[in-house]
Design a protein around this motif. Sequence first.
Motif, PDB file in Angstrom:
ATOM      1  N   GLY A   1       0.831  -1.200   0.000  1.00 25.35           N
ATOM      2  CA  GLY A   1       0.000   0.000   0.000  1.00 25.35           C
ATOM      3  C   GLY A   1       0.860   1.242   0.000  1.00 25.35           C
ATOM      4  O   GLY A   1       2.074   1.184  -0.239  1.00 25.35           O
ATOM      5  N   PRO A   2       0.284   2.398   0.295  1.00 26.56           N
ATOM      6  CA  PRO A   2       1.026   3.659   0.231  1.00 26.56           C
ATOM      7  C   PRO A   2       2.228   3.721   1.165  1.00 26.56           C
ATOM      8  O   PRO A   2       3.179   4.457   0.910  1.00 26.56           O
ATOM      9  N   ARG A   3       2.213   2.945   2.256  1.00 21.76           N
ATOM     10  CA  ARG A   3       3.308   3.041   3.220  1.00 21.76           C
ATOM     11  C   ARG A   3       4.583   2.346   2.754  1.00 21.76           C
ATOM     12  O   ARG A   3       5.612   2.419   3.452  1.00 21.76           O
ATOM     13  N   VAL A   4       4.563   1.671   1.605  1.00 19.10           N
ATOM     14  CA  VAL A   4       5.798   1.030   1.139  1.00 19.10           C
ATOM     15  C   VAL A   4       6.899   2.051   0.875  1.00 19.10           C
ATOM     16  O   VAL A   4       8.089   1.718   0.955  1.00 19.10           O
ATOM     17  N   VAL A   5       6.527   3.291   0.568  1.00 24.02           N
ATOM     18  CA  VAL A   5       7.553   4.325   0.365  1.00 24.02           C
ATOM     19  C   VAL A   5       8.278   4.603   1.682  1.00 24.02           C
ATOM     20  O   VAL A   5       9.504   4.770   1.704  1.00 24.02           O
ATOM     21  N   GLU A   6       7.532   4.630   2.775  1.00 25.72           N
ATOM     22  CA  GLU A   6       8.176   4.756   4.081  1.00 25.72           C
ATOM     23  C   GLU A   6       9.106   3.573   4.325  1.00 25.72           C
ATOM     24  O   GLU A   6      10.189   3.734   4.913  1.00 25.72           O
ATOM     25  N   GLY A   7       8.695   2.393   3.874  1.00 24.75           N
ATOM     26  CA  GLY A   7       9.543   1.221   4.008  1.00 24.75           C
ATOM     27  C   GLY A   7      10.843   1.370   3.239  1.00 24.75           C
ATOM     28  O   GLY A   7      11.925   1.031   3.744  1.00 24.75           O
ATOM     29  N   ALA A   8      10.770   1.885   2.013  1.00 19.85           N
ATOM     30  CA  ALA A   8      11.974   2.090   1.206  1.00 19.85           C
ATOM     31  C   ALA A   8      12.904   3.092   1.876  1.00 19.85           C
ATOM     32  O   ALA A   8      14.128   2.894   1.934  1.00 19.85           O
ATOM     33  N   GLU A   9      12.341   4.174   2.403  1.00 19.64           N
ATOM     34  CA  GLU A   9      13.166   5.182   3.070  1.00 19.64           C
ATOM     35  C   GLU A   9      13.777   4.635   4.358  1.00 19.64           C
ATOM     36  O   GLU A   9      14.939   4.932   4.683  1.00 19.64           O
ATOM     37  N   MET A  10      13.013   3.814   5.079  1.00 26.29           N
ATOM     38  CA  MET A  10      13.537   3.184   6.293  1.00 26.29           C
ATOM     39  C   MET A  10      14.738   2.300   5.973  1.00 26.29           C
ATOM     40  O   MET A  10      15.782   2.366   6.641  1.00 26.29           O
ATOM     41  N   LEU A  11      14.613   1.477   4.921  1.00 27.98           N
ATOM     42  CA  LEU A  11      15.715   0.597   4.538  1.00 27.98           C
ATOM     43  C   LEU A  11      16.918   1.411   4.062  1.00 27.98           C
ATOM     44  O   LEU A  11      18.073   1.074   4.372  1.00 27.98           O
TER      45      LEU A  11
ATOM     46  N   LEU B   1      19.020   2.643   6.833  1.00 27.33           N
ATOM     47  CA  LEU B   1      19.815   1.587   7.451  1.00 27.33           C
ATOM     48  C   LEU B   1      21.014   1.198   6.588  1.00 27.33           C
ATOM     49  O   LEU B   1      22.120   0.989   7.094  1.00 27.33           O
ATOM     50  N   LEU B   2      20.783   1.087   5.288  1.00 18.11           N
ATOM     51  CA  LEU B   2      21.821   0.585   4.394  1.00 18.11           C
ATOM     52  C   LEU B   2      22.831   1.654   4.007  1.00 18.11           C
ATOM     53  O   LEU B   2      24.001   1.345   3.733  1.00 18.11           O
ATOM     54  N   HIS B   3      22.399   2.911   3.960  1.00 26.66           N
ATOM     55  CA  HIS B   3      23.277   4.013   3.527  1.00 26.66           C
ATOM     56  C   HIS B   3      23.133   5.193   4.494  1.00 26.66           C
ATOM     57  O   HIS B   3      22.709   6.277   4.090  1.00 26.66           O
ATOM     58  N   PRO B   4      23.497   5.014   5.758  1.00 25.82           N
ATOM     59  CA  PRO B   4      23.256   6.071   6.749  1.00 25.82           C
ATOM     60  C   PRO B   4      23.972   7.374   6.429  1.00 25.82           C
ATOM     61  O   PRO B   4      23.455   8.462   6.734  1.00 25.82           O
ATOM     62  N   ASP B   5      25.153   7.302   5.806  1.00 28.71           N
ATOM     63  CA  ASP B   5      25.892   8.535   5.518  1.00 28.71           C
ATOM     64  C   ASP B   5      25.164   9.423   4.517  1.00 28.71           C
ATOM     65  O   ASP B   5      25.349  10.646   4.505  1.00 28.71           O
ATOM     66  N   ALA B   6      24.317   8.801   3.662  1.00 31.35           N
ATOM     67  CA  ALA B   6      23.571   9.597   2.684  1.00 31.35           C
ATOM     68  C   ALA B   6      22.491  10.435   3.347  1.00 31.35           C
ATOM     69  O   ALA B   6      21.989  11.395   2.751  1.00 31.35           O
ATOM     70  N   PHE B   7      22.127  10.084   4.585  1.00 26.69           N
ATOM     71  CA  PHE B   7      21.092  10.807   5.313  1.00 26.69           C
ATOM     72  C   PHE B   7      21.665  11.659   6.446  1.00 26.69           C
ATOM     73  O   PHE B   7      20.921  12.288   7.186  1.00 26.69           O
ATOM     74  N   ALA B   8      22.981  11.642   6.588  1.00 22.77           N
ATOM     75  CA  ALA B   8      23.604  12.478   7.606  1.00 22.77           C
ATOM     76  C   ALA B   8      23.480  13.947   7.206  1.00 22.77           C
ATOM     77  O   ALA B   8      23.072  14.272   6.084  1.00 22.77           O
ATOM     78  N   ALA B   9      23.824  14.823   8.107  1.00 24.21           N
ATOM     79  CA  ALA B   9      23.734  16.260   7.813  1.00 24.21           C
ATOM     80  C   ALA B   9      24.492  16.576   6.526  1.00 24.21           C
ATOM     81  O   ALA B   9      25.664  16.232   6.382  1.00 24.21           O
ATOM     82  N   GLY B  10      23.790  17.192   5.592  1.00 20.93           N
ATOM     83  CA  GLY B  10      24.388  17.518   4.308  1.00 20.93           C
ATOM     84  C   GLY B  10      24.401  16.373   3.326  1.00 20.93           C
ATOM     85  O   GLY B  10      24.914  16.516   2.214  1.00 20.93           O
ATOM     86  N   GLY B  11      23.821  15.226   3.707  1.00 15.32           N
ATOM     87  CA  GLY B  11      23.812  14.059   2.831  1.00 15.32           C
ATOM     88  C   GLY B  11      22.898  14.253   1.633  1.00 15.32           C
ATOM     89  O   GLY B  11      21.951  15.046   1.660  1.00 15.32           O
ATOM     90  N   ALA B  12      23.178  13.470   0.592  1.00 16.40           N
ATOM     91  CA  ALA B  12      22.446  13.638  -0.667  1.00 16.40           C
ATOM     92  C   ALA B  12      20.992  13.230  -0.571  1.00 16.40           C
ATOM     93  O   ALA B  12      20.168  13.660  -1.383  1.00 16.40           O
TER      94      ALA B  12
END
Length: 313
Positions: free
Chosen positions: A280-290, A293-304
């Motif tokens: 359902g619509p929440r699968v996008v939240e699932g993708a962002e959650m994963l 976890l898999l690429h934490p540096d991409a979500f750090a301050a200033g991350g892409a």
Amino acid sequence: MARVFGLLLILFTCIAALPAAAEEGWPRQVTDALGRAVTIPAPPRRIVAIFSSNVEMLAAIGAGPDIVAIEAWTRWPPDLVARTARIGGRLGFSVEAIARLDADLVVMTPARQAAAGLVDPLGRIGIPALVLTHDRLDDILANIRLLGHATGREAAAAAVADAMGARIAHLGACLKGRPPVPVYMETGSDERGAAFTIRDATYTGDILRAAGGVSVFAGRDRLGRVSGEAVGRADPDRILIAGPPERVPALMQRPGWDGIRAVRAGRVDAVTRALLLIPGPRVVEGAEMLARLLHPDAFAAGGACLMPAEGDK
């Protein structure tokens, strides 16, 4: 004067007795996953939604107030679940109960023989039944739009699907060039030592790829059940358990699993099951959650991968 009033009363009574004029754009026809042309006479206002995926999609496009019954295992959205009647569950679904609810649309998937047991009987009593399948991520977006057309909520459905597509595209852009992380995702296990994992050509496989991961069993689409030995040979970089956090220590203590790279490094995480296994619509939240976890540096301050709103915080 009395005669005039009498004539007016007769006229108004006759007008009230006429059939209601058809609403503009109705009836309309949609084609479901079985290739059936389903005619919906008017905007549905008493919808029976069978299975969580269909409930969540209808709620997302604003049709939640029109849902009059769900099946027993639906859990989201909680406010809708709390107020809505139940219509069947593991033991099947009752056409008679649906008819008593005066339903004007039933939305279902083929799971648990729902379509096999309901489509023909509902057709015989004139209740439109729409069967959807959500095999891939693109199917989820297409089905949201289809439900928008079926319920007269095209604009809302397009907004939901477009927003989901934009978030997935954003992940793809910000993770571009990063090697996919080899992942073993466990969706369940049994007492005999076997475990269950995702198949590659599914919406969950699509979610994992969108998050910058790849199943260590990719390409083996007939696979769902795996042994501990198979996981050991695959030697994943990360292990993700679709379930509660308390399952993590138990997995790490399985005999022979201490030699797996992810276990040795402590890269074993529990992830929210509903965000990955309910299409359902929440699968996008699932993708962002994963992805986090898999690429934490991409979500750090200033991350892409930071969305503009996140970067402004």
